[in-house]
Design an enzyme around this catalytic site. Structure first.
Site, PDB file in Angstrom:
ATOM      1  N   ASP A  49       0.795  -1.239   0.000  1.00 29.17           N
ATOM      2  CA  ASP A  49       0.000   0.000   0.000  1.00 29.17           C
ATOM      3  C   ASP A  49       0.828   1.290   0.000  1.00 29.17           C
ATOM      4  O   ASP A  49       0.597   2.186   0.810  1.00 29.17           O
ATOM      5  CB  ASP A  49      -0.926   0.023   1.217  1.00 29.17           C
ATOM      6  CG  ASP A  49      -1.760  -1.237   1.341  1.00 29.17           C
ATOM      7  OD1 ASP A  49      -2.271  -1.695   0.308  1.00 29.17           O
ATOM      8  OD2 ASP A  49      -1.904  -1.764   2.462  1.00 29.17           O
ATOM      9  N   GLU A 220     -11.447  -0.960  -3.638  1.00 29.95           N
ATOM     10  CA  GLU A 220     -10.590  -0.317  -2.640  1.00 29.95           C
ATOM     11  C   GLU A 220      -9.576   0.603  -3.316  1.00 29.95           C
ATOM     12  O   GLU A 220      -9.573   0.787  -4.533  1.00 29.95           O
ATOM     13  CB  GLU A 220      -9.849  -1.385  -1.827  1.00 29.95           C
ATOM     14  CG  GLU A 220      -9.001  -2.305  -2.688  1.00 29.95           C
ATOM     15  CD  GLU A 220      -8.423  -3.473  -1.916  1.00 29.95           C
ATOM     16  OE1 GLU A 220      -8.979  -3.830  -0.869  1.00 29.95           O
ATOM     17  OE2 GLU A 220      -7.410  -4.041  -2.363  1.00 29.95           O
TER      18      GLU A 220
END
Length: 265
Positions: A49, A220
């Protein structure tokens, strides 16, 4: 019998490698400086991420989550196995070769409102305004609901101090803060939600609005950037078999956005 012995040997090797890896990580002292001449540029810990920014010092700063899931479960793991993600790190560089890992900048144990068991520290998003660095992060509250938390620091490398409460009105995962040319900050989070942030950057200034991205295949990783007066809303869908990264373009931070398809088909 031979098969059992072979399986035992394989499992033993895997366990020894995992122990060796953990021992090597435990020897690292921070800040940790290393050279990155290949991809992935981080190899001493498992990260995910990345949220990258060039701050006022001219350096590239990359904020990441940290994955502690055992290798043997990664391929078939159900989503809840990723409760082991915890402890954000930040990396900096001036030339993309020489890097510094500044170490852990925030951990679930530092989040008062979160689960006492910890974990569930998923994709973070950084921002800078009025001399303060902000780290927005998803975490589960004590009722097992994902919320957005915020931590602050006077320095890009932290350490960051988490606010005692999550941001009211937030839900879902992967928060991202976008600051427009006029200085107004927006928080994107969860499944296609956006809201203005107050001047303190710690609370929502309005009720969250659902985004019309021209496409419902959003799971997401929402992200916003602006180029030549246009707003680019990008996101991922890990359940899409062929194309995982998509983007849409609009005329303001709220949308509506025109769906443009995959970023890299």
């Amino acid at each position: 019998m031979i098969v059992r012995v072979k399986m035992f040997v394989v499992n033993l090797v895997v366990v020894l490698l995992m122990i060796s890896c953990k021992l090597e990580q435990s020897k690292i002292t921070y800040p940790y400086m290393f050279k990155a001449e290949t991809n992935p540029f981080v190899k001493h810990i498992r990260t995910a991420d990345p949220d990258a920014h060039v701050w006022k010092d001219g350096k590239l700063w990359v904020y990441t989550s940290q994955d502690h899931v055992p290798d043997s479960t990664l391929i078939t793991a159900p989503w809840h196995v990723y409760n082991k993600m915890d402890g954000y790190h930040v990396f900096s560089t001036e030339n993309m070769i020489d890097w510094t890992d500044h170490g852990e900048i925030l951990h679930s144990k530092n989040v008062e409102w979160g689960l006492k068991e910890g974990g569930f520290m998923w994709a973070p998003g950084g921002a800078y305004k009025n001399g303060i660095y902000y780290l927005y992060f998803p975490h589960m509250d004590k009722e097992n609901k994902f919320r957005t938390g915020v931590a602050t620091s006077k320095f890009p490398q932290g350490p960051f101090v988490a606010e005692p409460n999550f941001i009211e009105g937030t839900s879902g995962i992967d928060p991202m803060c976008f600051i427009d040319d006029d200085g107004q900050a927006y928080l994107y989070f969860g499944r296609m939600m956006v809201a203005k942030l107050s001047d303190d950057m710690l609370t929502l200034a309005e009720k969250p609005k659902r985004i019309n991205a021209g496409n419902e295949k959003i799971m997401e990783g929402a992200f916003m950037h602006k180029r030549n007066g246009k707003y680019y809303y990008s996101y991922t869908n890990h359940k899409e078999e062929i194309n995982h990264g998509f983007y849409s373009i609009g005329d303001n931070p709220y949308g509506p956005f025109e769906y443009k398809g995959p970023v890299n088909p």
